[in-house]
Every structure is written in C-alpha cells, then in structure tokens.
Scaffold this active site. Structure first.
Site, short mmCIF file in Angstrom:
data_model
loop_
_atom_site.label_atom_id
_atom_site.label_comp_id
_atom_site.label_asym_id
_atom_site.label_seq_id
_atom_site.Cartn_x
_atom_site.Cartn_y
_atom_site.Cartn_z
N PRO A 64 0.75 -1.27 0.29
CG PRO A 64 -0.36 -1.76 1.62
CD PRO A 64 0.54 -1.71 0.94
CB CYS A 95 1.88 4.77 8.67
SG CYS A 95 1.33 6.20 7.77
#
Length: 313
Positions: free
Chosen positions: A21, A106
């Site tokens: 992603p 993240c």
C-alpha cells in the site's frame, strides 16, 4: 527469486511478489497496471476506518476496483479504536474485499501522534484487540508493521507472534524502525526473526528497487514473499523484471493508466496525478529534468499525453 503462490487462509495469490500500500498512489488504475506487470497481490492505499464508518465519499473513492482487476481484492485500513476498525471491515465499502490489511507501521507524524500506524508498536494489548475485533468481521486479516520505534525498541518477533495469536492470517514486515522513515538499511535479521516466530505467511518489505534487491531480501530473510513499495512507484515495470513477466509496451501501459484515472477521478485529478507519476517514471532517464519542467506546466491531460508519446521508458 523463486515464485510461488501464497496461501492466506483459503485465499491464494498469483505469486509472492506484492505491491505494498502506498498512501496517495495505489489507486485503482495504478494497481491494475501493477497487476498486469506481474504483481501477485496489490493493496489499496490506506483508508481511515472512521471515514468508512461515517460513509465518507472521499474515503470510499480510494477503494475503487477496476473491472479488469483479477484475483484477491485487498484493502488497507488504519485507526486505533477496535470497534471502528471492526465496523469498517463490516462496512458496505469493504464488502468487495476479501483481505483487509491493518496498518501498524505508518511513520508519518500526523498518524503517529494520533496513536495510529506505528504508534501501535508501543501498545501490544491494543494492537491485539484491534486484530481480534477485525477478525470477527469474517474477513481474512493481515497486518503490516515495522520492526520497532527506534533501535532501542525493536519488537519484531514479539509483535509478529502477537499478530498470529490475535488471528492475523498474514503479516508484512517493513525492516526499518519508525524513526528511519524510509531511509537507512533494511534489517534482514529482524524480518527473519518474525518469520521464525510464526507459522502464517510473512512478507518482507523495504528497499526493493531492482530484481537483485528482491532476490537479496527474500534470501536473507527466508520470507514467503516480498512487497515492493516506492520501487514500483518510480518504476512499476520493476514488477515485470522481478516476476519474469513480459512488460509489453510500457508507454501504452502509462497511457492506459492516464485514461482510466481520468475516467474514474476526472480531468483535474488525472492531470495533477499523472504529471507527478510520469515525473517519477522518468527518474534516471536522459532529459528527465527538461521533461519534468514541461510536465508541471501542463493544465490538461491531453498535454500530458503528448509528452508521454515522446518518451521511451
């Protein structure tokens, strides 16, 4: 590297080369192009679980699946509240997706300060609760995480084991700590430690910009597969090089990407997005600077198309 199918519960990938992603980049047209270049599994860019729960049209647009997309449909979500994460998995927006990936890696300050993404590396009980709640949705669940917050706080094996115990069907390990963001060496030993700690499939991620990088990553970690992130953003046909797929006409692939992006997201978005993407694809090529200057003056996709037609990728 040796290509093989990855079994994620009852799901089966085309091969073990994954498109990771990428926030802001792995939209439907880009995922479709990467699949055609040989990616065995691709993920949407990360979407907010709360945004899905509240029916955000902007959030749902990130989940567009092209008609020609084949194989396992996988989306990535982020958040910190177990109940919202489960509701997102059960939402109508995620109904078409068989595999839901939870972002626990993240490093972006805005996400981290909100207790999401890599901040969950510091709270294993909460991370475990999120995974187990998402699993109750009936979806297959994977988790993408980093090896720790910094060199003094590596939690790879422990975190991997927690993911498996909480119900995860696969994990992807980015071999850098949160403080490194996207720079520095990938820690192969830590990814290998995750592989040794669990029985579920382990995907190694980090630093793949060539076929040789991919082969080294999988040989050093003994992972079940590798995930390509920024390497694909700069050169999506790297997936063809790694998998031995015929890349075909690269220029036409980029033109197809632009056309589909325009059809789905409209002229304005397509112009801005494809100016940026073509600029990435030019990295390292002769005359790249001059072409980029022209690209960023484009105000319509037809102008971007004219430049693409001049290029040799």
């Amino acid at each position: 590297m040796r290509l093989k199918q990855i079994d994620i519960g009852k799901l089966h990938t085309f091969n073990n080369v994954v498109l990771a992603p990428l926030a802001g980049y792995t939209n439907g047209p880009f995922r479709l192009m990467c699949q055609r270049f040989g990616a065995g599994l691709t993920f949407t860019e990360m979407v907010s679980a709360k945004g899905l729960c509240y029916g955000s049209e902007k959030t749902e647009k990130l989940l567009y699946i092209p008609e020609d997309y084949k194989g396992t449909r996988a989306a990535q979500i982020f958040g910190k509240e177990p109940e919202y994460m489960r509701k997102a998995c059960e939402s109508q927006a995620l109904a078409p997706f068989e595999l839901i990936d939870i972002n626990m890696g993240c490093p972006v300050p805005k996400i981290y300060k909100n207790g999401e993404g890599s901040a969950l590396l510091n709270d294993l009980p909460l991370a475990s609760k999120i995974i187990s709640e998402c699993k109750k949705s009936g979806k297959y669940i994977s988790v993408k995480f980093r090896i720790g917050l910094d060199e003094g706080k590596k939690v790879t094996a422990e975190f991997a084991h927690m993911c498996e115990d909480s119900g995860a069907d696969m994990i992807t390990v980015h071999g850098r700590t949160r403080d490194k963001i996207y720079s520095g060496e990938v820690d192969f030993k830590e990814i290998a430690a995750a592989k040794n700690a669990v029985r579920i499939p382990v995907i190694a991620n980090g630093g793949v910009f060539s076929k040789e990088d991919a082969e080294k990553l999988i040989s050093e970690t003994c992972a079940d597969g590798i995930a390509v992130a920024r390497g694909a953003m700069y050169k999506p046909w790297i997936l063809a090089e790694i998998t031995g797929t015929d890349a075909g006409d690269k220029k036409q692939a980029v033109l197809d990407q632009l056309e589909l992006t325009r059809d789905i997201y409209g002229e304005k978005f397509a112009c801005v997005f494809m100016r940026k993407m073509v600029g990435f694809y030019l990295k390292g090529t002769r005359g790249a600077t001059a072409y980029k200057e022209r690209l960023f003056k484009c105000t319509a996709t037809d102008e971007v198309i004219k430049i693409i037609e001049e290029l040799e990728f």
